[in-house]
Design a protein around this motif. Structure first.
Motif, short mmCIF file in Angstrom:
data_model
loop_
_atom_site.label_atom_id
_atom_site.label_comp_id
_atom_site.label_asym_id
_atom_site.label_seq_id
_atom_site.Cartn_x
_atom_site.Cartn_y
_atom_site.Cartn_z
N GLY A 105 52.96 43.33 37.44
CA GLY A 105 53.33 42.19 38.25
C GLY A 105 52.20 41.70 39.12
N ALA A 106 52.47 40.63 39.89
CA ALA A 106 51.53 40.05 40.82
C ALA A 106 50.22 39.63 40.15
N VAL A 107 50.36 38.79 39.13
CA VAL A 107 49.19 38.30 38.40
C VAL A 107 48.87 36.88 38.87
N VAL A 108 47.60 36.66 39.13
CA VAL A 108 47.10 35.35 39.55
C VAL A 108 46.06 34.90 38.54
N SER A 109 46.18 33.69 38.07
CA SER A 109 45.20 33.17 37.12
C SER A 109 44.44 32.01 37.73
N GLN A 110 43.24 31.78 37.22
CA GLN A 110 42.43 30.64 37.62
C GLN A 110 41.92 29.95 36.38
N HIS A 111 41.81 28.63 36.50
CA HIS A 111 41.28 27.86 35.39
C HIS A 111 40.45 26.69 35.92
N ARG A 142 47.04 29.77 39.81
CA ARG A 142 48.47 29.93 39.54
C ARG A 142 48.93 31.36 39.76
N SER A 143 50.08 31.51 40.40
CA SER A 143 50.72 32.82 40.45
C SER A 143 51.69 32.87 39.28
N LEU A 144 51.50 33.83 38.38
CA LEU A 144 52.21 33.81 37.10
C LEU A 144 53.60 34.45 37.16
N ASP A 145 53.78 35.43 38.02
CA ASP A 145 55.06 36.14 38.00
C ASP A 145 55.67 36.29 39.37
#
Lengths: 114, 109
Positions: free
Chosen positions: A1-7, A24-27
């Motif tokens: 859990g607690a995954v953050v993505s960047q693009h 983005r916070s994914l979950d």
């Protein structure tokens, strides 16, 4: 859990153009996201705090008109570097906070301005 | 802004040796986090300590939070090349985190 993505993870642009970076916070939902800048072999410098549905709070010395932040939803914040110049080249990292004091960081975006 | 001082700034050791990184402040923190960051990536949370005197272990890593909640240490036992990275401490206490300058750890095979 607690995954953050960047693009994107890397972006190269010409001087004078604008670049948008997404976080983005994914979950989880994050009412607060943070944007940092990091120079080589140095620590993270907080640029601004992004609150969902309200204006961002910028740290002293950070130009709000140059670094536009939008936190349109509980899972997305964007940083736009406007009229980028070579001195804006850096590693930009976002973080999202699902709970008090705990921040989870994105993988970072390497910006190179030619 | 609450300031955190990390020491040493750089640490280079041989595989199998032990190391300790320190994080000190004159301010009291409600919690303190340790992160590890590899080149070109974001920091990864290792641990959060919240109670004065708390000790947490994560495999070969031992984290301590000072009794007064002003300082912390990270101890790595029998370091491995995979432990190489930038170690950052960060303190909570109010709305934002304050970061230390970081300790670059290099473990030689």
């Amino acid at each position: 859990g607690a995954v953050v993505s960047q693009h994107p993870s890397r972006v190269i642009c010409k001087s004078g153009t604008s670049v948008k970076i997404e976080c983005r916070s994914l979950d989880f939902q994050a009412t607060t996201m943070f944007w940092y800048r990091q120079f080589p072999k140095q620590s993270l410098m907080l640029m601004a705090t992004s609150n969902e549905g309200s204006k961002a709070t910028y740290e002293q010395g950070v130009e709000k008109d140059k670094f536009l932040i939008n936190h349109a939803s509980l899972t997305l914040s964007t940083l736009t570097v406007t009229s980028a110049h070579p001195e804006d080249s850096s590693f930009y990292i976002c973080s999202a906070r699902p709970a008090t004091d705990t921040q989870y960081f994105g993988p970072g975006t390497r910006l190179t301005v030619l | 802004t609450q300031l955190l001082e990390q020491s040493p700034q750089f640490l280079s050791i041989q595989e199998g040796e032990n190391l300790t990184v320190y994080c000190n402040s004159s301010s009291v923190f409600s919690s303190l986090q340790w992160y590890r960051q590899e080149p070109g990536e974001g920091p990864v949370l290792l641990v959060t300590v919240v109670t004065g005197g708390e000790v947490k272990k994560l495999k070969r890593l031992t984290f301590q939070f000072g009794d007064a909640r002003k300082d912390s240490s990270l101890h790595i036992t029998a370091a491995q090349p995979g432990d190489t990275g930038l170690y950052l401490c960060a303190g909570g206490g109010d709305y934002k985190l304050s970061f230390g300058a970081g300790t670059t750890v290099t473990v030689r095979a």
